[in-house]
Each structure stands twice: as C-alpha cells, then as structure tokens.
Scaffold this motif. Structure first.
Motif, short mmCIF file in Angstrom:
data_model
loop_
_atom_site.label_atom_id
_atom_site.label_comp_id
_atom_site.label_asym_id
_atom_site.label_seq_id
_atom_site.Cartn_x
_atom_site.Cartn_y
_atom_site.Cartn_z
N PHE A 49 -59.70 -18.83 57.39
CA PHE A 49 -60.49 -19.97 56.91
C PHE A 49 -61.73 -20.22 57.77
O PHE A 49 -62.72 -20.76 57.27
CB PHE A 49 -59.62 -21.22 56.82
N ASP A 50 -61.70 -19.80 59.05
CA ASP A 50 -62.90 -20.00 59.86
C ASP A 50 -63.98 -18.96 59.57
O ASP A 50 -65.10 -19.07 60.06
CB ASP A 50 -62.56 -20.03 61.36
N GLN A 51 -63.66 -17.94 58.74
CA GLN A 51 -64.65 -16.93 58.36
C GLN A 51 -65.21 -17.16 56.95
O GLN A 51 -66.24 -16.58 56.59
CB GLN A 51 -64.03 -15.53 58.41
N ILE A 52 -64.55 -18.01 56.15
CA ILE A 52 -64.96 -18.17 54.76
C ILE A 52 -66.40 -18.68 54.61
O ILE A 52 -67.08 -18.29 53.65
CB ILE A 52 -63.96 -19.05 53.96
N PRO A 53 -66.95 -19.48 55.54
CA PRO A 53 -68.36 -19.85 55.38
C PRO A 53 -69.30 -18.64 55.38
O PRO A 53 -70.27 -18.61 54.62
CB PRO A 53 -68.63 -20.76 56.60
N TYR A 54 -69.00 -17.63 56.22
CA TYR A 54 -69.83 -16.43 56.26
C TYR A 54 -69.66 -15.60 54.99
O TYR A 54 -70.63 -15.08 54.43
CB TYR A 54 -69.49 -15.58 57.48
N VAL A 55 -68.41 -15.49 54.53
CA VAL A 55 -68.13 -14.72 53.32
C VAL A 55 -68.77 -15.40 52.10
O VAL A 55 -69.39 -14.74 51.26
CB VAL A 55 -66.61 -14.56 53.12
N ALA A 56 -68.63 -16.72 52.02
CA ALA A 56 -69.24 -17.46 50.90
C ALA A 56 -70.76 -17.33 50.92
O ALA A 56 -71.39 -17.18 49.87
CB ALA A 56 -68.82 -18.92 50.95
N LEU A 96 -72.95 -11.87 33.98
CA LEU A 96 -72.66 -10.96 35.09
C LEU A 96 -71.67 -11.63 36.03
O LEU A 96 -71.81 -12.81 36.35
CB LEU A 96 -73.93 -10.63 35.88
N VAL A 97 -70.68 -10.87 36.48
CA VAL A 97 -69.80 -11.29 37.58
C VAL A 97 -69.93 -10.22 38.66
O VAL A 97 -69.94 -9.02 38.36
CB VAL A 97 -68.33 -11.43 37.12
N HIS A 98 -70.05 -10.65 39.90
CA HIS A 98 -70.29 -9.68 40.97
C HIS A 98 -69.47 -10.00 42.20
O HIS A 98 -69.07 -11.14 42.44
CB HIS A 98 -71.77 -9.65 41.35
N GLY A 99 -69.23 -8.97 42.97
CA GLY A 99 -68.70 -9.11 44.32
C GLY A 99 -69.86 -8.96 45.30
O GLY A 99 -70.95 -9.48 45.07
N GLY A 100 -69.63 -8.20 46.34
CA GLY A 100 -70.67 -7.99 47.34
C GLY A 100 -70.10 -7.60 48.68
O GLY A 100 -70.56 -8.06 49.72
N GLY A 101 -69.07 -6.74 48.63
CA GLY A 101 -68.39 -6.34 49.86
C GLY A 101 -69.32 -5.76 50.90
O GLY A 101 -69.15 -6.00 52.10
N VAL A 102 -70.33 -5.01 50.45
CA VAL A 102 -71.26 -4.39 51.41
C VAL A 102 -72.06 -5.46 52.16
O VAL A 102 -72.34 -5.30 53.36
CB VAL A 102 -72.21 -3.40 50.70
N ILE A 103 -72.42 -6.54 51.47
CA ILE A 103 -73.17 -7.63 52.12
C ILE A 103 -72.25 -8.39 53.08
O ILE A 103 -72.65 -8.75 54.19
CB ILE A 103 -73.75 -8.60 51.07
N VAL A 104 -71.00 -8.61 52.65
CA VAL A 104 -70.03 -9.29 53.51
C VAL A 104 -69.82 -8.49 54.80
O VAL A 104 -69.83 -9.05 55.91
CB VAL A 104 -68.68 -9.48 52.78
N GLU A 105 -69.62 -7.19 54.66
CA GLU A 105 -69.40 -6.33 55.83
C GLU A 105 -70.57 -6.43 56.80
O GLU A 105 -70.39 -6.51 58.02
CB GLU A 105 -69.21 -4.88 55.40
#
Length: 261
Positions: free
Chosen positions: A74-81, A44-53
């Motif tokens: 780059f200061d937001q990537i910890p939250y996105v990751a 499985l490969v997944h995104g998760g845009g709804v969780i990111v939002e």
C-alpha cells in the motif's frame, strides 16, 4: 443526446506499446480512419507495466510478482497509480487527441463504473474488479467521446487498487456490452508450424499448451482470452505492430486469432 446504437468495441492495449511511439501513432491513425468509415463507439483499456517498472526503478524500489501479478504494498500504490492513471493514461490521450479523437481519460473508479475489492492480502493493493454502473461510460460513448481507461480502481475502503488490465477490460466489456480485442506485440496464436491459428477454443488450446506449442507469455495471454471468451462469447488476439491490418481487424475481418469458448 443520441443513444448508442451499435455494440461498442473495446480495445485492450498491452503496456509494451507505450514504449513504441510510431506504433501508437499508427494505432490512433487506424482508429481515426476506421471511425471515418463506421461510427462505432470505441473504448480503450490499458495497463502500463513498462512505465510502472521505470518509475519504481527510479525510486530504487524492487518490484516482485506472485503468479504473474505485481505485488503492490500500500505504500507503493501512489507511484503505481501515478504511472498508470497518470503518465500512461495521458500518453495515450495525447496520441488520441493528436489524431483528432475526443479522448477522455478515466480510471475504473470514475462514475462508480467498477467496484473493487482486495484480491489477496499477500499482494497488497491489488484488486479484483466487477462491473457496477455503466451510466458515465455510456453517456460518453453516446456523446462521441473515446474513453481511455486505466486499470486503477478505488475500493469501498477508500484505498487505491491496481487491477490486472486484462481483467479490467473484461469487466468494462460486461459493463457496456462491448466486444473485446486484445492488442499486444504478437500477431495471434501460432501453431507448431509458426502460422497464425484463425480460431482457437479451449480444447485446442489445452492440447497446444500440453504439447508446449503454446508456452510462457503466450500461454498466459491465451488463458486470459479464454476466460474472457467464457463471459463474452469470443475475443480477438491481434498485434498493434501491423497498422495495415488494424482497420481490417476493426471492420470485423479475420486478422489474428479469434478465441471462442
């Protein structure tokens, strides 16, 4: 350890399914039923845009997109990751484990599976990935595990990058020689009479897009599928909303739309 014999099947899950608990349960039940019939390696490969939002909203961070890609400073990537490699990945793992599947949560970076570079400085920590080392994923597949792979990667510069999940799925397919199914909230590509088109090629797609039969979000999905078909030969577009069709789809029967070169 036994070698992987059959061509693996990679399922790319659209992020909207993460909001639908019953659909996730149905999906993993179908996967369990399928594996009881045919021992084929699955990923499985997944995104998760709804969780990111949701995460960014709670942090009072406004998210913007450019050409359909999320601008990720780059200061937001910890939250996105955290939303993708953390919450989204573990939600899917939980459902897989509950269904009795030996799931292993991964990112694109694990085992140097994929390499990544920055796509566009205007997008920030958004990367474009390419296949690199299949050893880890192949060993997991050979051992009967189900890799559940998030679209977070790590660059040679040591930075975290967010990768478009469709592109990530294509790269992993190339890495391990897998066939690809895009599962989303639509049952395939419709014609002008709102019937599912069984097989779609570039010429027909271009015509239907020009006639506005295929438009908006579906046009984006179709273009991604055509890009994948160029590299993989063909891909399937189908829905996670119809659990009764999932086992048939996994068994290679005509469900949804087959996108070819």
């Amino acid at each position: 350890m036994t070698q992987v014999q059959q061509k693996p099947l990679l399922i790319k899950l659209g992020g909207a399914v993460l909001e639908n608990n019953q659909a996730l349960t149905n999906l993993f039940s179908a996967l369990t039923e399928y594996l009881a019939i045919q021992q084929r390696p699955l990923l499985l490969v997944h995104g998760g845009g709804v969780i990111v939002e949701d995460v960014l909203k709670k942090m009072n961070i406004k998210s913007e997109k450019k050409n359909g890609l999320r601008i990720t400073p780059f200061d937001q990537i910890p939250y996105v990751a955290g939303a993708l490699a953390g919450t989204s990945n573990k939600l899917l793992m939980a459902k897989a484990l509950q269904a009795g599947l030996s799931a292993v949560g991964l990112s694109l970076a694990d085992g140097f599976s994929c390499s990544v570079k920055q796509m566009d400085p205007d997008l920030g920590a958004v990367g474009i990935c390419s296949p690199n080392n299949p050893a880890l994923i192949n060993s997991l597949l050979a051992g009967g595990f189900l890799p559940v792979i998030s679209s977070i990667a790590i660059g040679e510069d040591g930075n975290l990058y967010n990768v478009n999940a469709d592109q990530a799925a294509i790269a992993i397919c190339e890495l391990v020689g897998a066939e690809l199914v895009f599962l989303s909230d639509v049952d395939g590509v419709w014609d002008a009479q709102k019937k599912v088109i069984p097989e779609l090629n570039t010429q027909l797609a271009d015509t239907l897009i020009a006639e506005d039969v295929i438009q908006d979000g579906m046009a984006v999905k179709v273009k991604a599928a055509l890009q994948a078909a160029e590299q993989l030969g063909y891909v399937m577009l189908a829905s996670w909303k119809n659990p009764e069709n999932l086992v048939s789809l996994l068994a290679g029967k005509a469900v949804g739309t087959k996108v070819i070169k």
